[in-house]
Design an enzyme around this catalytic site. Sequence first.
Site, short mmCIF file in Angstrom:
data_model
loop_
_atom_site.label_atom_id
_atom_site.label_comp_id
_atom_site.label_asym_id
_atom_site.label_seq_id
_atom_site.Cartn_x
_atom_site.Cartn_y
_atom_site.Cartn_z
CG HIS A 2 -1.62 0.79 0.59
ND1 HIS A 2 -2.93 1.10 0.99
CD2 HIS A 2 -1.72 2.30 1.74
CE1 HIS A 2 -4.00 2.19 1.29
NE2 HIS A 2 -2.44 3.07 1.41
CD GLU A 3 1.28 4.00 4.23
OE1 GLU A 3 0.97 4.37 3.08
OE2 GLU A 3 0.52 3.27 4.79
CG HIS B 277 0.26 6.79 -0.41
ND1 HIS B 277 -1.10 7.36 -0.99
CD2 HIS B 277 -0.54 5.97 0.89
CE1 HIS B 277 -1.74 6.62 -0.54
NE2 HIS B 277 -1.34 5.85 0.12
CD GLU C 255 -6.12 5.54 0.63
OE1 GLU C 255 -4.88 5.91 0.75
OE2 GLU C 255 -6.16 4.46 1.48
ZN ZN Z 1 -3.14 5.18 2.07
#
Ligand code: ZN
Length: 503
Positions: free
Chosen positions: A265-266, A269, A295
Site C-alpha cells: 500500500h505505502e 503512495h 489513495e
Molecule cells: Zn493510504
Amino acid sequence: MTTKELLQQYEEYKLKISAYSLAMTTMYFDMQTTAPKKSGIYRNPRLAYLEGELFSLTHAQEYFDLLETLSKAEDADELTRKETAAILKDLNKTRNIPKDVYVAYSELALNSENAWEEAYHANDYSIFEPYLKKVIEGKSKLLTYRDDYGTKSNYDLLLDDYEPGMNSEEYDKFFNLIKEELVPLIHKIVKKGKIDDSFLYKHYPREIQAKVMKELMDYLHFDFESGILRESLHPFTSSFSKYDNRITTKYLEDKLDSSIFSVIHESGHATYNAQVSDELAETYFFDNMSMGMHESQSRTFEIYLGKNRAFWEANYPLLQNAYPEQLGDVTLDQFVDAINASTPSLIRTEADELTYPLHILIRYEIEKALFNGEISVEHLDEVWNSKYEEYLGIRPEDDRTGILQDVHWSDGSFGYFPTYALGSAYAAQFIHAMRKDLDIEDCLRNSRFDLIKDWLKEHIHKYGGSNLPKDQIFIATGEPFDPHYYINHLKEKYTRLYHLDKE
Ligand code: ZN
C-alpha cells in the site's frame, strides 16, 4: 517591478518555504521512526518555532501580492501562473481567519483530541460528546471567514477541501450504489460461512518478515536509491521530494498479511510521488494530489495488484521458502483465498476490501446529518451502533469498538473519510483502463511490475496534482468517474470467491 524580477522573488520564496518544509518533514519522520522518547523535550519547541516561521512566511502580505500578480501576469510562463493560482486558492481558505479565532480553534482541537483519548481509554463516549459538539461549532465558525462561504452548504465546503470537485450530491449517488449493491452481497457471504485463514495467524518472526519485505519491494521495482523502509507505530508514507520517498510499516508477529499489504500500500503512495515529472518535481503540484487520488494509487497496488492471484504466482514461493513450517502445506489457492476473504468486523482499519466501504458509508451518513442539523451529538453512539447493525449485521458492544475507534472527528477532520472509499473506486476504473493496454496478469506473473509502473506514470503519476481529480480520471481513462467499475469489480470478485453463482 518587472515580471522577471517578480519571478526571481518568487523563486527565493519557494526555496525558503521548501527549506523550512523539508526541515520539518525530516524532523517529523525522525520523531515517528527513530527518535528516542525524551527527544521531544528539546525538539518540540524548535519544531513549533519552525512551524511559526513558515506560517509567517506563507501568510505575509508581500507573498500574497506576489502570488496575486504572478497568477495574472500574461508574460509569466503558464506553469507559474497555474501554480501561483493554486497556492492562492489554498491559502485563501485560512487567510482571513483572525488570529485569536484561529488560536482558539487550535486549542479546542487539541483539547478535544485529549478528551477523545481519555474517552477511548475510559470506553465512554459521554466524555467526548461535549467536545465533539464544540469542534463542529468551531469548524463551522472557521468556514464563515472564507471567500466561498455561503456558496454551498458547510459540509460541501469541507468535502471539496479534501476532494476538489466533490460534493454531497455526488457522494450520495456513490454511497447509495454501495448500499444497494453491496449490503445484500455481504449478507449472502455471511451465510456462506468463513474461508479458512487460520494459517495467517501463526508465528511469523519479525526478522524474517523484514527480509521478505525487501524482496517484495524489489519485485515492485521500488527505487531504494530514492526511498527507504522503516518501522513506526502506524504505517505511513512521507514524501520529502521526488528523490526521497520514505515508507514505514509495523510488523505483527501473529498476523502475516498485515505488514505485507501495508508495505505494498505505502509503496503505491511512494511510487506516485517518485514518478511525478521532472518539470513538476519542484513545484506545488509535486505533492498536492487529492486524498482520493493518492489513495487510488495505494489501493491499486494493495488491492487490485497485490491481492491478485498472478501477483502471488510470482511471489508465493518466496513466502513458502521464508516460512516452510508455517506455509509448507498451504497451497497457493488457499493463500490467495485467505488474503481476499471477507468477514464483517467492527474496526474500520482492519476491514477487508468488500466491507470497508460500508464503514465509510456509516461515517459519511453521520457526518452529513450532523452538519445538516438532522441529528445531534447526543446519543450519537447509539446512532453509530444501529447503523453497524443495519449495514454489517454486527453491533458494537462498547464505544471503543464503536464510535470512539477513529481519531479523525476529534480534531475536526470532517469530510475526510469519504475519500478513503473514493480512492478504491477510482482505482477500479484505472485498472479497467490499464487492461486495454496491458495484460496485467501476465506482467504480475512474469515479474514485470515495471511495465505496470510505466503505465501509471504515463497516465497518472507524471501529472502530480496539477489536474483536478475528475480531469485526471478523464485523462487516464477517457471517461468521467463511474463508480460502477468498482461495484462490478467487487460483485464479480466476491461472487467467484464465495461461489455465489452456483446456487
Ligand atoms: Zn493510504
